[in-house]
Each structure stands twice: as structure tokens, then as C-alpha cells.
Write an enzyme that holds these catalytic residues in place. Structure first.
Site, PDB file in Angstrom:
ATOM      1  N   ARG A   1       0.856  -1.193   0.000  1.00  0.00           N
ATOM      2  CA  ARG A   1       0.000   0.000   0.000  1.00  0.00           C
ATOM      3  C   ARG A   1       0.891   1.243   0.000  1.00  0.00           C
ATOM      4  NH1 ARG A   1      -2.157   2.973   4.843  1.00  0.00           N
ATOM      5  NH2 ARG A   1      -3.882   4.236   4.111  1.00  0.00           N
TER       6      ARG A   1
ATOM      7  N   HIS B   1      -2.803  10.859   1.138  1.00  0.00           N
ATOM      8  CA  HIS B   1      -2.243  10.619   2.468  1.00  0.00           C
ATOM      9  C   HIS B   1      -1.607  11.938   2.923  1.00  0.00           C
ATOM     10  CE1 HIS B   1      -0.848   7.168   5.232  1.00  0.00           C
ATOM     11  NE2 HIS B   1      -0.528   8.290   5.857  1.00  0.00           N
TER      12      HIS B   1
ATOM     13  N   GLU C   1      -7.269   8.197   6.614  1.00  0.00           N
ATOM     14  CA  GLU C   1      -7.535   8.820   7.906  1.00  0.00           C
ATOM     15  C   GLU C   1      -7.991  10.269   7.821  1.00  0.00           C
ATOM     16  OE1 GLU C   1      -4.188   8.312  10.491  1.00  0.00           O
ATOM     17  OE2 GLU C   1      -4.354   6.148  10.494  1.00  0.00           O
TER      18      GLU C   1
ATOM     19  N   ASN D   1      -7.121   1.431  10.238  1.00  0.00           N
ATOM     20  CA  ASN D   1      -5.802   1.575  10.836  1.00  0.00           C
ATOM     21  C   ASN D   1      -5.989   1.543  12.344  1.00  0.00           C
ATOM     22  OD1 ASN D   1      -4.983   2.003   8.232  1.00  0.00           O
ATOM     23  ND2 ASN D   1      -4.538   4.187   8.482  1.00  0.00           N
TER      24      ASN D   1
ATOM     25  N   TYR E   1      -3.917   1.284  16.163  1.00  0.00           N
ATOM     26  CA  TYR E   1      -2.669   1.283  16.935  1.00  0.00           C
ATOM     27  C   TYR E   1      -2.886   1.050  18.418  1.00  0.00           C
ATOM     28  CZ  TYR E   1      -0.384   2.958  12.716  1.00  0.00           C
ATOM     29  OH  TYR E   1       0.097   3.044  11.439  1.00  0.00           O
TER      30      TYR E   1
ATOM     31  N   GLU F   1      -3.269  -0.444   8.268  1.00  0.00           N
ATOM     32  CA  GLU F   1      -2.089  -0.074   9.055  1.00  0.00           C
ATOM     33  C   GLU F   1      -2.207  -0.666  10.443  1.00  0.00           C
ATOM     34  OE1 GLU F   1      -1.213   4.135   9.472  1.00  0.00           O
ATOM     35  OE2 GLU F   1      -1.554   4.488   7.346  1.00  0.00           O
TER      36      GLU F   1
ATOM     37  N   TRP G   1       2.289  -1.275   9.271  1.00  0.00           N
ATOM     38  CA  TRP G   1       2.887   0.054   9.226  1.00  0.00           C
ATOM     39  C   TRP G   1       4.165  -0.019  10.028  1.00  0.00           C
ATOM     40  CZ3 TRP G   1       1.962   4.119   6.223  1.00  0.00           C
ATOM     41  CH2 TRP G   1       2.761   5.242   6.470  1.00  0.00           C
TER      42      TRP G   1
ATOM     43  N   GLU H   1       7.983  10.484  10.474  1.00  0.00           N
ATOM     44  CA  GLU H   1       6.778  10.277  11.266  1.00  0.00           C
ATOM     45  C   GLU H   1       6.126  11.625  11.598  1.00  0.00           C
ATOM     46  OE1 GLU H   1       4.717   7.896  11.883  1.00  0.00           O
ATOM     47  OE2 GLU H   1       3.605   9.074  13.363  1.00  0.00           O
TER      48      GLU H   1
HETATM   49  C1  PNW Z   1      -1.193   7.166  10.998  1.00  0.00           C
HETATM   50  N1  PNW Z   1      -3.090  10.258  16.383  1.00  0.00           N
HETATM   51  O1  PNW Z   1      -1.140   8.419  11.565  1.00  0.00           O
HETATM   52  C2  PNW Z   1      -0.814   7.440   9.554  1.00  0.00           C
HETATM   53  O2  PNW Z   1      -1.695   6.948   8.602  1.00  0.00           O
HETATM   54  C3  PNW Z   1       0.605   7.163   9.240  1.00  0.00           C
HETATM   55  O3  PNW Z   1       1.017   7.983   8.183  1.00  0.00           O
HETATM   56  C4  PNW Z   1       1.460   7.316  10.482  1.00  0.00           C
HETATM   57  O4  PNW Z   1       2.825   7.249  10.212  1.00  0.00           O
HETATM   58  C5  PNW Z   1       1.018   6.246  11.451  1.00  0.00           C
HETATM   59  O5  PNW Z   1      -0.374   6.309  11.717  1.00  0.00           O
HETATM   60  C6  PNW Z   1       1.758   6.262  12.781  1.00  0.00           C
HETATM   61  O6  PNW Z   1       1.514   7.457  13.473  1.00  0.00           O
HETATM   62  C7  PNW Z   1      -1.631   8.792  12.790  1.00  0.00           C
HETATM   63  O7  PNW Z   1      -2.517  11.238  16.916  1.00  0.00           O
HETATM   64  C8  PNW Z   1      -1.030   9.888  13.383  1.00  0.00           C
HETATM   65  O8  PNW Z   1      -4.085   9.719  16.888  1.00  0.00           O
HETATM   66  C9  PNW Z   1      -1.520  10.375  14.568  1.00  0.00           C
HETATM   67  C10 PNW Z   1      -2.616   9.765  15.153  1.00  0.00           C
HETATM   68  C11 PNW Z   1      -3.220   8.676  14.569  1.00  0.00           C
HETATM   69  C12 PNW Z   1      -2.723   8.199  13.376  1.00  0.00           C
END
Ligand code: PNW
Length: 455
Positions: A77, A121, A166, A294, A296, A361, A409, A416
């Protein structure tokens, strides 16, 4: 090893984004994006890092595809940089920009790797931001035009097209709290941006469908929102509000239900919602073949009646407290809770039956740890993170969720965003002085997972 197998045909891959890896910021006619501007704004990005060089992927893409092939990735991707294709956002198409994605696509296909395109993106052409960016309606129309231009060049070879990555981040971090480009801070602008991003998705998705795109999707960073205290009514109200502002504000219009009433009521207490015009919600509800998620980390909230909350989302300052992360944290300070991924997948599948899902991700930032004898980064923390989340994804599949694939990811350590190069998400290490790539231990582990289609 417990022998968890994934469904046949499960898509294993990795993800990146243009501004985070390409570099070559002024090459082949590329125009400036909001991230070029933002990264030069004092104090905006850690130590003033920029994407000018990044991983130099623009020149090293063939080597990077060779690494992907070595790891056995089935899909990759990547995002297309809008300012390479339309340097000022409104003028003529720059064929040299499209040439790059043409070469990349052919190289991937030659290696047997399925390309999954993200059209946006976060690198909005600065020329469009100067005209109002995502707070104005015409940006949505320009996005659809740009999407068609990319499809005209690559549509004969690329099957899977996703519009936005996102939009929550673009709207709330870009226009609400200014943590991301373009760094604006206005709650009304954040909601205008939400709507125009969704409208841009709908216009682009319909235009791509008409042009013959096979699989159409969008990627959302949906939140697994949990109450601090499962028995508290105030916490349940906070969950409902944050779920509305983070998840349902995107999911409901995308899947045909229009904006939720409670969310519209909240928004209209902050800004008049006259930017939502007749027919917009219908346009946004373009049929989706795939929803990218995505994930995390989970989000825990508590209701606060005393005004002691935080303004993480527009209008939540008075009533919602966001709990600090607990337990083991990644280098981003995010808590590690794989169960949140299972909950999120099950919830989306239950609310939107029949919509295929893909994890577009998932991964963790961890500092470089010790090297092993072969000089690889011994990132056991990252491997454990990925292993835990793959088990969580498998648990959701076992309970009937139609999950089609998993993309780590990220392939490479990269830029970043506001954190610059200090946070490393890659399964492949990048030495920014030499641009040398070295697969970490997690990459070798992932290679085995892919080879046996399971854990
Ligand atoms: C995502 N938050 O970003 C993005 O899609 C990527 O480009 C990025 O590198 C990755 O996650 C890791 O951060 C985010 O603050 C950035 O909640 C910030 C947030 C969530 C997603």
C-alpha cells in the site's frame, strides 16, 4: 508457536505514504504540499525535520520493491503525491509525476506484489490550501479530478483504489488542533474539513467507479473507545460522544445512513452546518467494496461534569477526560492493547454487515534496540506487538469478521509527521546517513508468518 492459520488468500503486506518516504521534493515538477510548508514552520516538526530527502524512495524504489519481494509481501500500500500529479492543485497534469507511479506499479507487478493505492495521504497541494484547503468545497471537486487523472494512467494495472487515508487526522489534527499540516486551529474549520473530505471521497469514488475501478475503498483510523468505568453512566455518555465524533461521523455517511443526529447536534452547537448541502450525503454514500482500518491503540474516556475535560476533539473540553496511556507503551507513548483491535473489528463488522475489511495499518514505533550478530535490529518489542495484534485479528476472523488482509505500518522507518525521523515504525531499518536498508528481526519474523500463512 500455536499454529494459527489465516484464511486462504489472506492478503499480507506493508504500507507507506508518499511524503513519509519519497524525498525528491522538488523533482520532476512536483509542487509544494502543505507538509513542505508546515515542516518549515518553526516548532511544527521535531528539530525542523522535513520530507525533502526522507528515505529517498523516489530514486530507490526498485531496491525497496526487491526488499518487499524478498520478504514475500503479497501487497504493498503506497500513496500517490497529489502535488506530483497536479503541482499547484488546479493546473495541468505533470506527466513526469505520473511516470514515477507508473514505474513503481510495473516493478511491483513484475515482483508479483499487488499494488494498493491511496490517493490522499495528507500532502495537499499548497496551491489548494492557499484557496482554503479542505475548509472549502472546491477542494473536494479538485480531488475527484486528480483521482481520475491518476486512474487514467494506472487504471489498466491497479485493481484496488482507496481515496483518503484517515480523514480524521486531516480534519482534526490539520484544521482543529494544528498538530499536523496545515496547522490551523479552528473547530469550525475542522468540521468543514470533515465534510469536504467525505464529499471528495464520494465524488472521487463515483468517478473512479465510472472509469472502471475494480475495488474501491477508504481508510479510517477508527477508535476503539472504552469507558474508564464500565458501570458509569457519565462515562457511557462520554464514549457515545467520542464514538460519534471519531467513528460514526465518518462511518455513517460513508455507509448510507447520513450524519448521525446526535453528532450533527453537537457540531451545530459549534458551527452552523450549512456547509452540508442537499444531495451531499447521497454523494458520500458511494458504494464501498472495502473498508480499510488503521489501528494502533485504544481510547479510554471518562465523563466529566465539572468542565475538567480535554479538547482533544472540538467541543469535548467541558465534558470528556481522555485517560493517559497505561502499561507498556510504544515509543509514541501509545498503550499496547491488541484486544482493542478484536473489539473494533467485531463492532464494525456488526454495524456494517457485508462490508469487507482490511487492516491497512498496524504497527509500533520502538527505539532501535541491540543488534544481533548479523547486524540486524533486534526489535523483539516490535515483533511482540505485531504477533499480539495478528492474534487479535485472527480472533476476530474466528468470530466471523470478513477480514481480507493485514498491512504492517510500516515497510521502512520514515518521516513520522510531527515527530520527524525520531520515531521508527519500520520492519526495515533505514540508516538516514547512507540510506542503507536492513530488514530488522521483525521483518524476518513477518517473512515466516507470510510463508506459512499464520503464526
Ligand atoms: C497514521 N493520532 O497516523 C498514519 O496513517 C501514518 O502515516 C502514520 O505514520 C502512522 O499512523 C503512525 O503514526 C496517525 O494522533 C497519526 O491519533 C496520529 C494519530 C493517529 C494516526
Amino acid at each position: 508457536m500455536t499454529g494459527l492459520r489465516f484464511p486462504e488468500g489472506f492478503v499480507w503486506g506493508a504500507a507507506t505514504a508518499a511524503y513519509q518516504i519519497e524525498g525528491a521534493a522538488r523533482e520532476d515538477g512536483r509542487g509544494p504540499s502543505v507538509w513542505d510548508t508546515f515542516s518549515r514552520t518553526p516548532g511544527a516538526v521535531f528539530q525542523g525535520h522535513t520530507g525533502d530527502v526522507a528515505c529517498d524512495h523516489y530514486h530507490r524504489y526498485a531496491d525497496d520493491v526487491a526488499v518487499m519481494a524478498e520478504l514475500g509481501l503479497r501487497a504493498y500500500r503506497f500513496s500517490v503525491a497529489w502535488p506530483r500529479v497536479r503541482p499547484d492543485g488546479t493546473g495541468p497534469v505533470e506527466p513526469r509525476g505520473l511516470d514515477f507511479y507508473d514505474r513503481l506499479t510495473d516493478t511491483l507487478l513484475d515482483a508479483g506484489i499487488d499494488p494498493i493505492v491511496t490517493l490522499y495521504h495528507w500532502d495537499l497541494p499548497q496551491g489548494l490550501e492557499d484557496r482554503g484547503g479542505w475548509t472549502v468545497r472546491e477542494t473536494a471537486e479538485h480531488f475527484a479530478d486528480y483521482a481520475v487523472a491518476v486512474h487514467q494512467r494506472l487504471g489498466d494495472r491497479i485493481r484496488t483504489w482507496t481515496t483518503l487515508n484517515e480523514p480524521w487526522c486531516s480534519a482534526y489534527l490539520g484544521y482543529g488542533n494544528g498538530v499536523h499540516a496545515p496547522g490551523r486551529r479552528d473547530a469550525g474549520d475542522a468540521f468543514r474539513a470533515v465534510h469536504h473530505l467525505l464529499l471528495g471521497h464520494g465524488l472521487a469514488a463515483r468517478a473512479l467507479r465510472a472509469a472502471g475501478a475494480e475495488t474501491l475503498g477508504i481508510t479510517l483510523n477508527l477508535a476503539d473507545v472504552q469507558p474508564a468505568d464500565a458501570g458509569s453512566a457519565a462515562d457511557a455518555d462520554a464514549v457515545r460522544l467520542v464514538d460519534g465524533l471519531h467513528n460514526r461521523i465518518f462511518l455513517d455517511p460513508l455507509t448510507g445512513a447520513g450524519y448521525p443526529e446526535d453528532v450533527l447536534a453537537h457540531v451545530s452547537r459549534i458551527v452552523p452546518t450549512d456547509f452540508v448541502r442537499d444531495g451531499d450525503e447521497k454523494m458520500i454514500a458511494a458504494p464501498l467494496d472495502l473498508l480499510g482500518l488503521n489501528y494502533y491503540s485504544p481510547t479510554y474516556v471518562a465523563g466529566r461534569a465539572d468542565g475538567g475535560g480535554s479538547d482533544a476533539y472540538p467541543g469535548t473540553a467541558g465534558s470528556v477526560e481522555f485517560l493517559p496511556a497505561t502499561g507498556a507503551l510504544t515509543d509514541m507513548g501509545w498503550s499496547i492493547e491488541p484486544a482493542g483491535l478484536t473489539r473494533l473489528l467485531e463492532r464494525v463488522a456488526a454495524d456494517h454487515p457485508g462490508l469487507p475489511l482490511m487492516i491497512t495499518e498496524n504497527g509500533g514505533a520502538f527505539p532501535d534496540s541491540a543488534r544481533d550478530e548479523q547486524g540486524r535490529v533486534a526489535d523483539t518489542d516490535r515483533t511482540a506487538y505485531l504477533d499480539g495484534h495478528l492474534r487479535a485479528a485472527h480472533a476476530a476472523i474466528a468470530r466471523g469478521v470478513d477480514l481480507r488482509g493485514y498491512l504492517v505500518w510500516s515497510l521502512l522507518d520514515n518521516f513520522e509527521w510531527a515527530e520527524g525521523y525520531r520515531k521508527r515504525f519500520g520492519i526495515v531499518h533505514v540508516d538516514y546517513l547512507t540510506q542503507r536498508r536492513t530488514p530488522k528481526q521483525s521483518a524476518r519474523w513477518y517473512q515466516e508468518v507470510i510463508a506459512r500463512n499464520g503464526l
